[in-house]
Design a protein around this motif. Structure first.
Motif, PDB file in Angstrom:
ATOM      1  N   GLU A 124       0.770  -1.259   0.058  1.00  0.00           N
ATOM      2  CA  GLU A 124      -0.244   0.068   0.196  1.00  0.00           C
ATOM      3  C   GLU A 124       0.712   0.940  -0.216  1.00  0.00           C
ATOM      4  O   GLU A 124       0.457   2.291  -0.517  1.00  0.00           O
ATOM      5  CB  GLU A 124      -0.873  -0.244   1.124  1.00  0.00           C
ATOM      6  N   ARG A 125       2.107   1.105   0.658  1.00  0.00           N
ATOM      7  CA  ARG A 125       2.771   2.085   0.769  1.00  0.00           C
ATOM      8  C   ARG A 125       3.245   2.755  -0.542  1.00  0.00           C
ATOM      9  O   ARG A 125       3.654   3.596  -1.064  1.00  0.00           O
ATOM     10  CB  ARG A 125       4.403   2.526   1.987  1.00  0.00           C
ATOM     11  N   TYR A 126       4.088   1.620  -1.108  1.00  0.00           N
ATOM     12  CA  TYR A 126       4.313   2.000  -2.651  1.00  0.00           C
ATOM     13  C   TYR A 126       3.391   1.969  -3.780  1.00  0.00           C
ATOM     14  O   TYR A 126       3.823   2.835  -4.369  1.00  0.00           O
ATOM     15  CB  TYR A 126       5.163   0.511  -3.427  1.00  0.00           C
ATOM     16  N   ARG A 127       2.470   2.162  -3.121  1.00  0.00           N
ATOM     17  CA  ARG A 127       1.213   2.041  -4.059  1.00  0.00           C
ATOM     18  C   ARG A 127       1.167   3.871  -4.050  1.00  0.00           C
ATOM     19  O   ARG A 127       0.459   4.270  -4.906  1.00  0.00           O
ATOM     20  CB  ARG A 127      -0.272   1.334  -3.543  1.00  0.00           C
ATOM     21  N   ASN A 128       1.266   4.195  -2.412  1.00  0.00           N
ATOM     22  CA  ASN A 128       0.345   5.364  -2.674  1.00  0.00           C
ATOM     23  C   ASN A 128       2.355   6.774  -3.274  1.00  0.00           C
ATOM     24  O   ASN A 128       1.279   7.112  -3.523  1.00  0.00           O
ATOM     25  CB  ASN A 128       0.824   5.469  -0.987  1.00  0.00           C
ATOM     26  N   HIS A 129       2.347   6.228  -3.256  1.00  0.00           N
ATOM     27  CA  HIS A 129       4.352   6.482  -3.883  1.00  0.00           C
ATOM     28  C   HIS A 129       3.945   6.935  -4.918  1.00  0.00           C
ATOM     29  O   HIS A 129       5.589   7.303  -5.673  1.00  0.00           O
ATOM     30  CB  HIS A 129       5.469   6.409  -3.180  1.00  0.00           C
ATOM     31  N   ASP A 130       3.279   5.643  -5.809  1.00  0.00           N
ATOM     32  CA  ASP A 130       3.365   5.354  -7.409  1.00  0.00           C
ATOM     33  C   ASP A 130       4.699   4.971  -7.508  1.00  0.00           C
ATOM     34  O   ASP A 130       5.703   5.466  -8.577  1.00  0.00           O
ATOM     35  CB  ASP A 130       2.969   6.943  -8.025  1.00  0.00           C
ATOM     36  N   ILE A 131       5.034   4.073  -6.682  1.00  0.00           N
ATOM     37  CA  ILE A 131       6.414   3.695  -7.097  1.00  0.00           C
ATOM     38  C   ILE A 131       6.869   2.367  -7.854  1.00  0.00           C
ATOM     39  O   ILE A 131       5.811   1.522  -6.753  1.00  0.00           O
ATOM     40  CB  ILE A 131       7.412   3.753  -5.811  1.00  0.00           C
ATOM     41  N   PRO A 132       7.109   1.629  -8.579  1.00  0.00           N
ATOM     42  CA  PRO A 132       6.547  -0.073  -8.924  1.00  0.00           C
ATOM     43  C   PRO A 132       7.740  -0.506  -7.900  1.00  0.00           C
ATOM     44  O   PRO A 132       8.554  -0.577  -7.946  1.00  0.00           O
ATOM     45  CB  PRO A 132       7.371   0.138 -10.140  1.00  0.00           C
ATOM     46  N   ALA A 133       6.834  -1.770  -7.464  1.00  0.00           N
ATOM     47  CA  ALA A 133       7.837  -2.323  -6.001  1.00  0.00           C
ATOM     48  C   ALA A 133       7.236  -3.935  -6.581  1.00  0.00           C
ATOM     49  O   ALA A 133       6.143  -4.324  -6.587  1.00  0.00           O
ATOM     50  CB  ALA A 133       8.050  -1.781  -5.042  1.00  0.00           C
ATOM     51  N   GLU A 134       8.082  -4.939  -6.732  1.00  0.00           N
ATOM     52  CA  GLU A 134       8.269  -6.356  -6.849  1.00  0.00           C
ATOM     53  C   GLU A 134       8.199  -7.129  -4.910  1.00  0.00           C
ATOM     54  O   GLU A 134       9.191  -6.967  -4.640  1.00  0.00           O
ATOM     55  CB  GLU A 134       8.682  -7.227  -7.614  1.00  0.00           C
ATOM     56  N   LEU A 135       7.473  -7.603  -4.286  1.00  0.00           N
ATOM     57  CA  LEU A 135       7.272  -7.730  -3.041  1.00  0.00           C
ATOM     58  C   LEU A 135       6.746  -9.300  -3.078  1.00  0.00           C
ATOM     59  O   LEU A 135       6.524  -9.133  -3.468  1.00  0.00           O
ATOM     60  CB  LEU A 135       6.237  -6.779  -2.209  1.00  0.00           C
ATOM     61  N   GLY A 136       7.291  -9.604  -1.711  1.00  0.00           N
ATOM     62  CA  GLY A 136       7.719 -11.227  -1.397  1.00  0.00           C
ATOM     63  C   GLY A 136       8.218 -11.235  -0.089  1.00  0.00           C
ATOM     64  O   GLY A 136       9.229 -10.626   0.034  1.00  0.00           O
ATOM     65  N   THR A 137       8.009 -12.945   0.143  1.00  0.00           N
ATOM     66  CA  THR A 137       8.098 -13.052   1.792  1.00  0.00           C
ATOM     67  C   THR A 137       9.702 -14.015   1.663  1.00  0.00           C
ATOM     68  O   THR A 137      10.575 -13.881   2.568  1.00  0.00           O
ATOM     69  CB  THR A 137       7.272 -14.006   2.139  1.00  0.00           C
ATOM     70  N   TYR A 138       9.414 -14.201  -0.290  1.00  0.00           N
ATOM     71  CA  TYR A 138      10.999 -14.691  -0.063  1.00  0.00           C
ATOM     72  C   TYR A 138      11.485 -15.097  -1.693  1.00  0.00           C
ATOM     73  O   TYR A 138      10.248 -15.772  -2.458  1.00  0.00           O
ATOM     74  CB  TYR A 138      10.819 -16.183   0.732  1.00  0.00           C
ATOM     75  N   PHE A 139      12.424 -15.249  -1.520  1.00  0.00           N
ATOM     76  CA  PHE A 139      12.867 -15.490  -3.376  1.00  0.00           C
ATOM     77  C   PHE A 139      13.637 -16.832  -2.992  1.00  0.00           C
ATOM     78  O   PHE A 139      15.297 -15.628  -2.897  1.00  0.00           O
ATOM     79  CB  PHE A 139      13.350 -14.123  -3.880  1.00  0.00           C
ATOM     80  N   GLU A 140      13.899 -17.223  -4.282  1.00  0.00           N
ATOM     81  CA  GLU A 140      14.518 -18.375  -4.665  1.00  0.00           C
ATOM     82  C   GLU A 140      15.522 -17.639  -4.919  1.00  0.00           C
ATOM     83  O   GLU A 140      16.886 -18.613  -5.232  1.00  0.00           O
ATOM     84  CB  GLU A 140      13.570 -19.689  -5.168  1.00  0.00           C
ATOM     85  N   ASN A 141      15.446 -17.314  -6.222  1.00  0.00           N
ATOM     86  CA  ASN A 141      16.549 -16.923  -7.286  1.00  0.00           C
ATOM     87  C   ASN A 141      17.090 -15.703  -7.298  1.00  0.00           C
ATOM     88  O   ASN A 141      17.698 -14.934  -7.923  1.00  0.00           O
ATOM     89  CB  ASN A 141      15.467 -16.340  -8.974  1.00  0.00           C
ATOM     90  N   MET A 142      17.224 -15.751  -5.329  1.00  0.00           N
ATOM     91  CA  MET A 142      17.962 -14.063  -5.142  1.00  0.00           C
ATOM     92  C   MET A 142      19.355 -13.838  -6.134  1.00  0.00           C
ATOM     93  O   MET A 142      20.017 -13.125  -6.051  1.00  0.00           O
ATOM     94  CB  MET A 142      18.658 -14.680  -3.435  1.00  0.00           C
ATOM     95  N   ALA A 143      19.456 -15.037  -6.305  1.00  0.00           N
ATOM     96  CA  ALA A 143      21.465 -14.571  -6.998  1.00  0.00           C
ATOM     97  C   ALA A 143      21.445 -13.884  -8.116  1.00  0.00           C
ATOM     98  O   ALA A 143      21.809 -13.311  -9.006  1.00  0.00           O
ATOM     99  CB  ALA A 143      22.115 -16.417  -7.739  1.00  0.00           C
TER     100      ALA A 143
END
Length: 398
Positions: free
Chosen positions: A237-256
């Motif tokens: 919600e914060r990113y949406r209010n700031h109009d900043i594109p963001a990909e969010l997740g609790t865990y990213f398998e492909n961190m490399a």
């Protein structure tokens, strides 16, 4: 030396910080034709990433907190674990035992020293951990990840071998890739993580800090952020209010892959995090975890910050305004980020796992192999400067 088939035991606490380097060493020793076994606790046995060939033995390991009432219970668990480790050693007959810190490593190392088996410890942080401090006088060698180690007694200094922190193979493969192109009109890709459990303070501060950037810079942001599950909706919600594109997740398998694309990292200063940042060469804004034992994350960040590869902000001073200020300082010109990336790259120790394997192979011989880097800063920096990825060297020419 590496041609002989030997048995080795690795003992590590049940967290990723202890086990990631243990898994890397196990893989290297297995590649050299040795047999390897792991001693850990129930948490460690369940952590993803353990090589299929590596059998895990869970031993009781007592914890010694501030309450003296827990010490007797903890001591009983340690000595029970020591007995079990001695039985394992009778059948497995290890040539050496190496501990990676954490209470689960204590029974195995106590057993090895009492049985006359060569033993070593590896310290991932810039402060010698409690278990490694307790056992420093008993082991033959202390492998370190940083040239300066706090809480190390001067009488043990001659045991120290600077090897670095082993990192995952998929991360190390990125070392010779150039820093991603960053121009005045191009995207600024920012990667934010808070360790395996996320960090609520990053969820609270980072979106607002990014929103305070000048419009010309803010409009070019591409954000990837790891969050706690309970925080993710509010962060979105914060990113949406700031109009900043963001990909969010609790865990990213492909961190490399995420790290490979990033121009800037924002997060904690855990040992594995810094090892990966320096292996790949990525600029960072680090917020050391204030409750880390012996404040070791602040110490971890020191070498990288001194080199110019990172900015370290104590958590009490970590505000949206301060974050925006530091990002602007790094991203104001295309060459500034590139220079910081190269400084981070020069702090890397890409041969860590090979040096650590050499050290453990030499245990029990007439003399331990000396893998310490003498005059570390100047000699390694000069060597790596000439072998840096062409893109990074070109971007960072003064």
């Amino acid at each position: 030396m590496s041609g002989a088939n030997r048995h080795y035991v690795l003992a590590a606490g049940g967290t990723g910080g202890h086990l990631i380097p243990a898994f890397a060493l196990a893989t290297e020793l297995d590649r050299r034709g040795h047999h390897v076994a792991l001693i850990t606790d129930e948490r460690g046995a369940a952590i993803p990433g353990k090589p299929d060939f590596l059998p895990a033995h869970t031993l009781p390991a007592g914890r010694f907190g501030k309450n003296p009432l827990n010490w007797i219970k903890g001591a009983k668990a340690v000595f029970e674990g020591r007995k079990m480790a001695l039985r394992l050693f009778e059948s497995f007959e290890p040539s050496a035992v190496i501990g990676f810190g954490g209470y689960p490593s204590m029974p195995a190392l106590l057993a090895s020293t009492s049985a006359g088996i060569p033993s070593l410890v590896h310290e991932q942080n810039a402060v010698l951990g409690r278990v490694n401090r307790l056992l420093a006088g008993r082991v033959q060698a202390i492998a370190t990840a940083y040239p300066e180690i706090k809480r190390l007694k001067p009488k043990h200094a001659d045991k120290v071998h600077l090897v670095g922190n082993p990192v995952r193979a998929e991360v190390l493969q990125l070392r010779e890739e150039p820093f991603p192109a960053f121009t005045e009109e191009g995207l600024l890709r920012v990667l934010i993580t808070g360790g395996s459990q996320g960090a609520s303070v990053l969820s609270e501060i980072v979106p607002d800090g990014l929103a305070m950037l000048p419009p010309a810079l803010r409009s070019r942001l591409q954000v990837i952020q790891q969050c706690r599950a309970e925080d993710i909706d509010a962060v979105r919600e914060r990113y949406r209010n700031h109009d900043i594109p963001a990909e969010l997740g609790t865990y990213f398998e492909n961190m490399a892959e995420r790290l490979a694309d990033a121009h800037l990292f924002i997060g904690r200063a855990g040992a594995s995090t810094i090892a990966e940042l320096t292996a790949v060469g990525r600029p960072a804004i680090l917020i050391p975890l204030p409750i880390a034992t012996d404040d070791h994350q602040t110490a971890n960040a020191r070498e990288l910050s001194k080199s110019g590869g990172a900015r370290s902000i104590p958590q009490p001073a970590f505000t949206a305004k301060e974050l925006a200020k530091q990002i602007q300082a790094l991203a104001q010109r295309p060459d500034t980020l590139g220079t910081a990336a190269h400084a981070a790259w020069n702090c890397g120790r890409p041969k860590a796992v090979k040096d650590l394997a050499d050290l453990i192979e030499s245990a029990g011989g007439d003399e331990l192999m000396d893998v310490i880097r003498v005059d570390n800063t100047q000699s390694r920096g000069a060597r790596q400067q000439s072998s840096a990825p062409q893109g990074a060297a070109k971007d960072n020419a003064q």
